[in-house]
Motif scaffolding. Structure first.
Motif, mmCIF file in Angstrom:
data_model
loop_
_atom_site.group_PDB
_atom_site.id
_atom_site.type_symbol
_atom_site.label_atom_id
_atom_site.label_comp_id
_atom_site.label_asym_id
_atom_site.label_seq_id
_atom_site.Cartn_x
_atom_site.Cartn_y
_atom_site.Cartn_z
ATOM 1 N N LEU A 116 5.773 4.321 1.411
ATOM 2 C CA LEU A 116 6.395 5.626 1.679
ATOM 3 C C LEU A 116 6.959 5.477 3.187
ATOM 4 O O LEU A 116 8.223 6.095 3.189
ATOM 5 N N SER A 117 6.362 4.969 4.203
ATOM 6 C CA SER A 117 6.787 4.908 5.250
ATOM 7 C C SER A 117 8.319 3.774 5.491
ATOM 8 O O SER A 117 8.959 4.001 5.911
ATOM 9 N N SER A 161 11.199 5.863 3.665
ATOM 10 C CA SER A 161 11.482 7.009 4.673
ATOM 11 C C SER A 161 12.556 6.397 5.718
ATOM 12 O O SER A 161 13.609 7.028 5.816
ATOM 13 N N PRO A 178 0.796 -1.148 -0.182
ATOM 14 C CA PRO A 178 -0.006 -0.033 0.042
ATOM 15 C C PRO A 178 0.824 1.166 0.282
ATOM 16 O O PRO A 178 2.030 1.311 0.631
ATOM 17 N N THR A 179 0.272 2.186 -0.593
ATOM 18 C CA THR A 179 1.087 3.708 -0.933
ATOM 19 C C THR A 179 1.652 4.132 0.410
ATOM 20 O O THR A 179 2.611 4.532 0.625
ATOM 21 N N ASN A 180 0.686 4.286 1.655
ATOM 22 C CA ASN A 180 1.135 4.769 2.789
ATOM 23 C C ASN A 180 2.417 3.898 3.280
ATOM 24 O O ASN A 180 3.404 4.376 3.959
ATOM 25 N N LEU A 181 1.977 2.530 3.214
ATOM 26 C CA LEU A 181 3.287 1.647 4.037
ATOM 27 C C LEU A 181 4.417 1.803 3.333
ATOM 28 O O LEU A 181 5.638 1.818 3.637
#
Length: 526
Positions: free
Chosen positions: A346-347, A350, A341-344
């Motif tokens: 990105l996390s 980072s 998933p996109t949010n994961l």
């Protein structure tokens, strides 16, 4: 290379154990003369400071007691051998009768376990096993009196198989005590024990135990054959026997089940399996072993069946995590980011931004560090072992993340994988699972999910082809036996387990009669 082969041909061979064994010194059978027999045993036990030769006179005749002081109970020697001999020697004998070894056992020696032998090799072996040999001057036989007195530790709960509910006793290093723990639970004359001595120098006693009428004859004969073929100079632990009798020695999966718990051994015997006890070790071997044995704990049968079933499914999930979690993380973050998933993603990106190494190297290095901490915690003294393993993991993980060497998700994945490994109840089975993680990591780092699928297929094919004493490793799931699945995928109630496993208890399949389901109206008078 030619010079090396020539040197090997010219190099003198070392003498075999049989050529230098002290049991073969002198003649094969005892003489009728006591002095000659004493000379034989003094030559055999030359330079042995713990050997004792004690002369005694009884009924007008001379006798000689031979024993090892470090292996016998001195009180037994004094009260049941020497004292009766001297008391009989003080009696006035008008016509001294020629009392041989057999007559000693019947009229003078008061010890319980005795036997006669005229073979020098057999007498020496029994003396080395804690017996006292009484030699007379009238016949060519020796009276062997059991006087074992080696101290052993007391019974305690096994540290490798602790339970909340269940028996608290465990096996120790004395094989007689271990057999007593089994017979104390299985009070039947159908429990058979066959003893064999293995090890030219250690002379280790190995006992094959089974329940007649339940264990199959072909399985019993196969175990006898494999154990009797072992030829080695010494056996120090049951692990020696395990490596000689397993079907496929190069497999990471154990094919012989080892345990320290008497209740586990008895439960397996009642299913038609065979136990192998080895002297001087608390671990008992049980054959055959299946894949599902490694995921079952003895406590499963002492708690309520819905709870035990839930715990078993948790173990199924944990074994999947223990094998595939690090490799899945490496494959997805390296080759298949679109699956996250996109949010994961990105996390994760980072957190890995400052990490200088690829995901496979991160996971591999943390797995190696975790295994090193686990090994250090085991080898260090108990007082500091747990502290070192826990503190070391926290400090190293936190410091590596703060320094930017390792990303935080890798530390989380490796920690979860380690916890999942600890949830597997059988240590030797969990060790094989730990080993599979490393080749899967390399496959995931080079081929991605395709490598994981390839590794999974290899594991399934290997496990499906594996056998333990002729029993398929995945039985009863492969080949499928519907009547036995209720004790694999679930832990069915005790009153519903009517039949024994077909692979081992086929000669006596019925365990209990039908109609024992509890009901409040069952015994109500009409």
């Amino acid at each position: 290379m030619k010079r090396f082969k020539k040197w090997m041909r010219a190099k003198p061979k070392f003498p075999s154990i049989a050529e230098v064994s002290p049991e073969d010194v002198g003649r094969e059978e005892l003489s009728s003369a006591l002095e000659q027999n004493e000379t034989i045993f003094r030559d055999i036990f030359k330079n042995c400071s713990d050997i004792v030769f004690r002369k005694a006179r009884y009924a007008g005749q001379d006798s000689l007691v031979v024993y090892l002081a470090c292996l016998v109970d001195e009180q037994v020697i004094d009260d049941h051998i020497l004292k009766p001999l001297f008391e009989s020697g003080n009696k006035q004998e008008t016509e001294p009768a020629a009392l041989g070894a057999a007559a000693l056992s019947e009229s003078i020696i008061s010890a319980g376990a005795t036997k006669l032998s005229s073979q020098v090799k057999e007498i020496v072996r029994q003396v080395l096993d804690g017996y006292a040999a009484v030699l007379t001057d009238s016949d060519g036989q020796a009276l062997l009196v059991k006087a074992n007195g080696v101290k052993h530790r007391s019974l305690e709960e096994p540290s490798s198989e602790q339970v909340i509910r269940g028996p608290r006793d465990g096996f120790i290093e004395n094989i007689a005590t271990n057999l007593g723990l089994i017979r104390g639970r299985l009070k039947s004359a159908r429990l058979k024990t066959e003893s064999v001595v293995i090890g030219d120098l250690t002379q280790t006693q190995v006992v094959i135990t089974y329940v007649a009428g339940i264990a199959g004859d072909s399985l019993i004969e196969e175990v006898r054959d494999r154990v009797s073929r072992i030829q080695i100079d010494g056996v120090l632990d049951s692990g020696y026997i395990e490596e000689f009798i397993e079907d496929l020695p190069y497999s990471p999966f154990p094919q012989v089940h080892s345990t320290e718990r008497p209740d586990v051994v008895v439960a397996e015997l009642l299913e038609g399996k065979i136990a192998i006890l080895v002297d001087n070790t608390p671990f008992v071997l049980i054959v055959p072993m299946t894949f599902w044995t490694g995921l079952q704990a003895s406590e499963d049968y002492y708690t309520r069946w819905p709870i035990a079933t839930f715990v078993r499914w948790i173990r199924f999930l944990f074994i999947f995590i223990a094998i595939f979690a690090p490799s899945l993380y490496v494959a997805i973050t390296t080759f298949h980011q679109e699956m996250i998933p996109t949010n994961l993603v990105l996390s994760i990106a980072s957190s890995r931004e400052a990490a200088p190494f690829p995901a496979m190297f991160e996971a591999l290095s943390m797995e190696v560090v975790f295994e090193a901490l686990r090994e250090a915690g085991i080898r260090l003294p108990k007082q500091i072992g747990q502290a070192i393993s826990i503190v070391g993991a926290l400090v190293i993980g936190q410091a590596a993340v703060e320094a930017g060497i390792i990303s935080a998700p890798v530390v989380i994945i490796v920690s979860i994988t380690g916890i999942a490994t600890f949830a597997i109840p059988r240590y030797n089975f969990a060790s094989g699972i730990r080993l599979l993680r490393f080749p899967l990591l390399f496959l995931a780092g080079t081929l991605g999910l395709y490598g994981i699928v390839l590794g999974f297929l290899c594991i399934v094919l290997h496990v499906a082809s594996l056998r333990s004493f002729g029993v398929p490793y995945l039985t009863p799931l492969g080949p499928i036996t519907t009547t036995n699945l209720k004790d694999i995928l679930i832990r069915s109630p005790i009153w519903s387990r009517r039949f024994r496993p077909q692979a081992t208890g086929g000669s006596n399949p019925v365990r209990e009669p039908a109609g024992q389901k509890p009901s409040p109206y069952r015994n109500k008078r009409k």
